[in-house]
Design a protein around this motif. Structure first.
Motif, PDB file in Angstrom:
ATOM      1  N   VAL A  63       1.679   0.719  -8.538  1.00  0.00           N
ATOM      2  CA  VAL A  63       0.400   0.137  -8.957  1.00  0.00           C
ATOM      3  C   VAL A  63      -0.714   0.393  -7.946  1.00  0.00           C
ATOM      4  CG1 VAL A  63       1.538  -1.666 -10.307  1.00  0.00           C
ATOM      5  CG2 VAL A  63       0.876  -2.145  -7.937  1.00  0.00           C
ATOM      6  N   ALA A  64      -0.463   1.151  -6.884  1.00  0.00           N
ATOM      7  CA  ALA A  64      -1.520   1.439  -5.910  1.00  0.00           C
ATOM      8  C   ALA A  64      -2.694   2.121  -6.609  1.00  0.00           C
ATOM      9  CB  ALA A  64      -0.980   2.314  -4.787  1.00  0.00           C
ATOM     10  N   GLU A  65      -3.905   1.782  -6.200  1.00  0.00           N
ATOM     11  CA  GLU A  65      -5.131   2.269  -6.848  1.00  0.00           C
ATOM     12  C   GLU A  65      -5.117   3.783  -7.026  1.00  0.00           C
ATOM     13  OE1 GLU A  65      -8.225   2.212  -8.961  1.00  0.00           O
ATOM     14  OE2 GLU A  65      -7.842   0.285  -7.987  1.00  0.00           O
ATOM     15  N   PHE A  66      -5.465   4.208  -8.233  1.00  0.00           N
ATOM     16  CA  PHE A  66      -5.473   5.629  -8.585  1.00  0.00           C
ATOM     17  C   PHE A  66      -6.760   5.950  -9.334  1.00  0.00           C
ATOM     18  CE2 PHE A  66      -3.017   3.277 -11.828  1.00  0.00           C
ATOM     19  CZ  PHE A  66      -3.805   3.501 -12.951  1.00  0.00           C
ATOM     20  N   PRO A  67      -7.112   7.224  -9.451  1.00  0.00           N
ATOM     21  CA  PRO A  67      -8.317   7.599 -10.190  1.00  0.00           C
ATOM     22  C   PRO A  67      -8.073   7.604 -11.694  1.00  0.00           C
ATOM     23  CG  PRO A  67      -7.272   9.554  -9.326  1.00  0.00           C
ATOM     24  CD  PRO A  67      -6.479   8.383  -8.807  1.00  0.00           C
ATOM     25  N   GLY A 100      -1.238   7.609  -6.445  1.00  0.00           N
ATOM     26  CA  GLY A 100      -1.964   6.546  -5.774  1.00  0.00           C
ATOM     27  C   GLY A 100      -2.629   7.026  -4.494  1.00  0.00           C
ATOM     28  N   VAL A 101      -3.799   6.445  -4.210  1.00  0.00           N
ATOM     29  CA  VAL A 101      -4.540   6.784  -2.984  1.00  0.00           C
ATOM     30  C   VAL A 101      -5.002   5.523  -2.247  1.00  0.00           C
ATOM     31  CG1 VAL A 101      -5.294   9.091  -3.662  1.00  0.00           C
ATOM     32  CG2 VAL A 101      -6.617   7.107  -4.411  1.00  0.00           C
ATOM     33  N   GLY A 102      -5.183   4.424  -2.937  1.00  0.00           N
ATOM     34  CA  GLY A 102      -5.518   3.148  -2.307  1.00  0.00           C
ATOM     35  C   GLY A 102      -4.254   2.320  -2.210  1.00  0.00           C
ATOM     36  N   LEU A 103      -3.453   2.555  -1.175  1.00  0.00           N
ATOM     37  CA  LEU A 103      -2.084   2.046  -1.161  1.00  0.00           C
ATOM     38  C   LEU A 103      -1.995   0.536  -1.015  1.00  0.00           C
ATOM     39  CD1 LEU A 103      -0.078   4.709   0.867  1.00  0.00           C
ATOM     40  CD2 LEU A 103      -0.797   4.711  -1.523  1.00  0.00           C
ATOM     41  N   TYR A 104      -3.063  -0.120  -0.566  1.00  0.00           N
ATOM     42  CA  TYR A 104      -3.035  -1.566  -0.382  1.00  0.00           C
ATOM     43  C   TYR A 104      -3.697  -2.320  -1.547  1.00  0.00           C
ATOM     44  CZ  TYR A 104      -1.500  -1.080   4.509  1.00  0.00           C
ATOM     45  OH  TYR A 104      -0.787  -0.812   5.652  1.00  0.00           O
ATOM     46  N   ALA A 105      -4.251  -1.602  -2.481  1.00  0.00           N
ATOM     47  CA  ALA A 105      -5.022  -2.223  -3.565  1.00  0.00           C
ATOM     48  C   ALA A 105      -4.304  -2.075  -4.904  1.00  0.00           C
ATOM     49  CB  ALA A 105      -6.405  -1.573  -3.650  1.00  0.00           C
ATOM     50  N   PRO A 106      -3.889  -3.188  -5.532  1.00  0.00           N
ATOM     51  CA  PRO A 106      -3.354  -3.072  -6.892  1.00  0.00           C
ATOM     52  C   PRO A 106      -4.406  -2.441  -7.812  1.00  0.00           C
ATOM     53  CG  PRO A 106      -2.960  -5.271  -5.992  1.00  0.00           C
ATOM     54  CD  PRO A 106      -3.898  -4.576  -5.051  1.00  0.00           C
ATOM     55  N   ALA A 107      -3.996  -1.527  -8.660  1.00  0.00           N
ATOM     56  CA  ALA A 107      -4.926  -0.781  -9.507  1.00  0.00           C
ATOM     57  C   ALA A 107      -5.811  -1.731 -10.319  1.00  0.00           C
ATOM     58  CB  ALA A 107      -4.156   0.146 -10.434  1.00  0.00           C
ATOM     59  N   HIS A 108      -7.113  -1.508 -10.242  1.00  0.00           N
ATOM     60  CA  HIS A 108      -8.059  -2.422 -10.890  1.00  0.00           C
ATOM     61  C   HIS A 108      -7.915  -2.428 -12.406  1.00  0.00           C
ATOM     62  CE1 HIS A 108     -10.258   1.369 -11.480  1.00  0.00           C
ATOM     63  NE2 HIS A 108     -11.009   0.736 -12.366  1.00  0.00           N
ATOM     64  N   VAL A 109      -7.366  -1.345 -12.985  1.00  0.00           N
ATOM     65  CA  VAL A 109      -7.226  -1.308 -14.445  1.00  0.00           C
ATOM     66  C   VAL A 109      -6.176  -2.304 -14.933  1.00  0.00           C
ATOM     67  CG1 VAL A 109      -8.018   1.073 -14.638  1.00  0.00           C
ATOM     68  CG2 VAL A 109      -5.577   0.612 -14.322  1.00  0.00           C
ATOM     69  N   TYR A 110      -5.316  -2.786 -14.048  1.00  0.00           N
ATOM     70  CA  TYR A 110      -4.281  -3.753 -14.426  1.00  0.00           C
ATOM     71  C   TYR A 110      -4.693  -5.200 -14.145  1.00  0.00           C
ATOM     72  CZ  TYR A 110      -1.324   0.463 -14.239  1.00  0.00           C
ATOM     73  OH  TYR A 110      -0.789   1.716 -14.420  1.00  0.00           O
ATOM     74  N   GLY A 111      -5.762  -5.390 -13.371  1.00  0.00           N
ATOM     75  CA  GLY A 111      -6.202  -6.733 -13.020  1.00  0.00           C
ATOM     76  C   GLY A 111      -6.422  -6.864 -11.527  1.00  0.00           C
ATOM     77  N   GLU A 112      -7.028  -7.971 -11.121  1.00  0.00           N
ATOM     78  CA  GLU A 112      -7.313  -8.214  -9.719  1.00  0.00           C
ATOM     79  C   GLU A 112      -6.028  -8.565  -8.972  1.00  0.00           C
ATOM     80  OE1 GLU A 112      -7.347 -12.331 -11.451  1.00  0.00           O
ATOM     81  OE2 GLU A 112      -7.847 -10.289 -12.114  1.00  0.00           O
ATOM     82  N   PRO A 113      -6.033  -8.578  -7.633  1.00  0.00           N
ATOM     83  CA  PRO A 113      -4.808  -8.879  -6.885  1.00  0.00           C
ATOM     84  C   PRO A 113      -4.135 -10.184  -7.290  1.00  0.00           C
ATOM     85  CG  PRO A 113      -6.468  -7.994  -5.404  1.00  0.00           C
ATOM     86  CD  PRO A 113      -7.141  -8.177  -6.732  1.00  0.00           C
TER      87      PRO A 113
END
Length: 651
Positions: free
Chosen positions: A168-172, A181-194
């Motif tokens: 679920v790490a942030e991806f384009p 994934g490229v934002g390894l600490y950020a749950p992907a925003h398309v799935y919801g906030e942390p």
């Protein structure tokens, strides 16, 4: 506009002190404002730029290229970027949330505002677990963490104990498998906030379900990876990597690179209360140092979990047993490893096709017996497909440390149409293989929708921007599938779906209405998982108390030794009716003073079967084609343990 960042001693964040003495990276809300810490040895100057007004706050460079500072006016909910050398703006490599995607600003998040309700949750150990792999975006029509919560009761009722979430790490883009994934600490925003991911984990724990996360530490995605702007040491060309540059775990600057990834593992365990991790493709980790990075990660993650027990699972195509051996020797200290061999042999047994990376499998009874008894088939023998030896020797490692499956995201998608196994073989044979999977002593894993015979394919999808990169990704998928001769044909190559086509993602979403229409398949899985959980002999999960023998061209028997003569006998026939008369195989003989009692059959009409025919006749064994049957050893003129508890299914 400009301001200042005060240099103060590192402060622990909220009630959570950094695990194992590690100093947290990223933005931490503290009593005096927000503390920033970033490893960036490359630039000569690093500033925090707060939005929306663009105030600039210089950070102070310390030892080993770490920049730190506290901004008193910063607070949770503000957006920010890092400015390097007074020029380009970048998101935080350790951003907790990227509300506008990997190219946008980072958001300051205070994790202590979430109120957990899972106090006292003990965590997980491997014994007795049943894993369910799912993709958040394709698991529900909404494709969010919150929507996935609505299906937790269904999984609990089925008999699932652990949910494995694909990365679920942030991806384009709008959709992606998660391995870009490229934002390894950020749950992907398309799935919801942390907090949405935390709600999912919290709700799972309240139902007695564990949650582990698939993480990717062997490469970074091709779009939105800004780590090289901060340091040239993150990546290396010294080792081959089929997905891009390898991660630098043992070269110059690798100490801080290792810390970045190990702290990420601890972060998911600690901050999101996750019960463990699945480490993607560990055979692609390269580390020649004295302590392998995975061993160090294993030790650190367990410290981060505190009193909770966690499970760390490896995907290792090379089938290295060192992955699950203790770190005090030469092992990496993980808890389990996937067995590709079981899938490949079962797949060939189901379809009869041995092309591509199935070349070294025949799917015969002895293969399946050997795999159940020994976990891996290839333990150092020559592997034709790779033109060399593959695998390492399995000795006394317990069965629970090997994960078996008939489907997973890769094996479903590594086909032209991404179709499921039940669509490629007969229903009877599929029920028999399902029985083998769920009654084998190894840890079973299901892929989302498998339990109800989902008709939705699972295709490779990745929403990269139109252009050369998207074209290369599509072409790369064609080349990958071309390893299978049938998919290398011109017609098949033309039919390979474009990963960025919205229809490809939408078609991969499972249809939950099928669960009601395919009730027989659901009942099959539920009953087998109840047997696995409640039968005292099956529940032992003991490889060393199991034996097997071939009794026909496509038929075999597995015998599970009970502790007091209460053995179990599993008959599997993947071919035509098997008349095994006479029956010289000793494993078919009942224990002294006992008789065989038919406990369960895959032919029950409630599962979609034709009706149960007793395989053990007055004159011997006749096993119906494409079926499985489980027997218990009953004391003569007595009742078996499970009879006392009540029947399972219709038998």
């Amino acid at each position: 506009m400009s301001g200042s960042a005060t240099v103060v001693p590192e402060q622990p964040h909220g009630n959570q002190a950094p695990s194992a003495g590690r100093k947290r990276l990223g933005a931490q809300v503290i009593q005096d404002g927000v503390q920033f810490r970033c490893w960036a040895p490359k630039p000569a100057q690093l500033d925090v730029v707060l939005e929306p007004h663009g105030t600039v706050h210089p950070l102070t460079r310390g030892a080993d290229g770490y920049w730190t500072g506290v901004i008193p006016e910063a607070k949770a909910g503000m957006s920010y970027r890092y400015r390097l050398d007074g020029n380009s703006l970048y998101p935080d490599p350790c951003s907790r949330y990227q509300p506008d995607g990997p190219h946008g600003p980072s958001l300051i998040v205070d994790p202590d505002t979430f109120v957990w309700r899972d106090r006292g949750w003990p965590g997980l150990t491997m014994h007795g677990q049943v894993i369910y792999e799912l993709h958040i975006g394709a698991f529900t029509p909404e494709g969010t963490f919150d929507a996935a919560v609505t299906r937790l009761d269904t999984l609990k009722d089925l008999g699932i104990t652990v949910i494995e979430i694909m990365p679920v790490a942030e991806f384009p883009g709008r959709w992606n498998w998660g391995y870009d994934g490229v934002g390894l600490y950020a749950p992907a925003h398309v799935y919801g906030e942390p907090d949405a991911l935390k709600r999912f984990v919290d709700e799972a724990h309240l139902r007695g379900l564990g949650v582990i996360l698939d993480v990717v530490y062997n490469h970074l995605g091709p779009d939105g990876n800004y780590l090289p702007a901060f340091s040239d040491e993150y990546l290396t060309d010294r080792y081959p990597n089929e997905w891009g540059q390898a991660i630098n775990f043992d070269g110059p600057g690798s100490k801080e690179v290792r810390e970045f990834f190990i702290q990420n593992a601890c972060y998911w365990i600690e901050e999101f209360h996750l019960d463990g991790l699945r480490l993607d493709a560990v055979h692609a980790f390269h580390d020649e140092g004295p302590l392998h990075v995975i061993a160090e990660l294993s030790q650190a993650a367990r410290k981060a979990a505190g009193a909770r027990s966690i499970i760390l699972v490896a995907e290792c195509e090379a089938q290295w047993v060192c992955t699950i051996q203790p770190t005090d020797g030469q092992g990496w200290g993980l808890d389990a490893v996937w067995s590709e061999d079981f899938h490949h042999s079962a797949r060939v047994a189901a379809t009869g096709r041995s092309e591509g990376y199935y070349t070294d499998y025949r799917g015969g009874p002895q293969e399946l017996i050997s795999c159940v008894k020994r976990a891996f088939l290839y333990q150092g023998q020559r592997y034709q497909w790779q033109d060399g030896p593959r695998g390492t020797a399995v000795r006394d490692e317990p069965a629970e440390q090997f994960v078996f499956f008939l489907q997973n995201h890769d094996q479903v998608a590594n086909q032209l149409r991404g179709d499921r196994l039940h669509q490629k073989t007969g229903p009877g044979l599929h029920r028999a293989l399902t029985a083998l999977l769920l009654l084998a002593p190894e840890t079973p894993m299901l892929f989302m929708g498998q339990e109800f015979g989902a008709s939705a394919p699972f295709l490779f999808f990745a929403d990269f921007p139109p252009g050369e990169l998207a074209r290369q990704i599509h072409q790369g998928r064609k080349q990958f599938l071309a390893q299978f001769p049938s998919y290398a044909s011109a017609g098949a190559q033309a039919a390979v779906a474009d990963p960025r086509d919205p229809a490809v993602f939408q078609r991969s979403k499972i249809d939950w209405s099928e669960r009601e229409r395919h009730a027989g398949s659901v009942r099959l899985h539920r009953d087998l998982l109840r047997l696995r959980r409640e039968d005292p002999v099956i529940a032992q999960q003991a490889r060393d108390r199991l034996d097997g023998a071939v009794i026909g061209p496509a038929a075999f028997v597995l015998r599970y030794a009970g502790k007091q003569g209460d053995d179990r006998l599993l008959l599997i026939n993947l071919g035509a009716d098997c008349d095994y008369r006479p029956a010289p195989e000793p494993l078919l003989a009942p224990p002294d003073g006992r008789t065989w009692h038919l406990l369960w059959s895959s032919d029950a009409p409630e599962y979609g079967g034709p009706g149960v025919i007793e395989p053990l006749t007055e004159t011997g064994w006749v096993i119906p084609g494409e079926s499985a049957a489980l027997y218990s050893a009953k004391v003569k003129n007595g009742r078996s343990v499970l009879e006392e508890r009540g029947p399972i299914g219709t038998v």
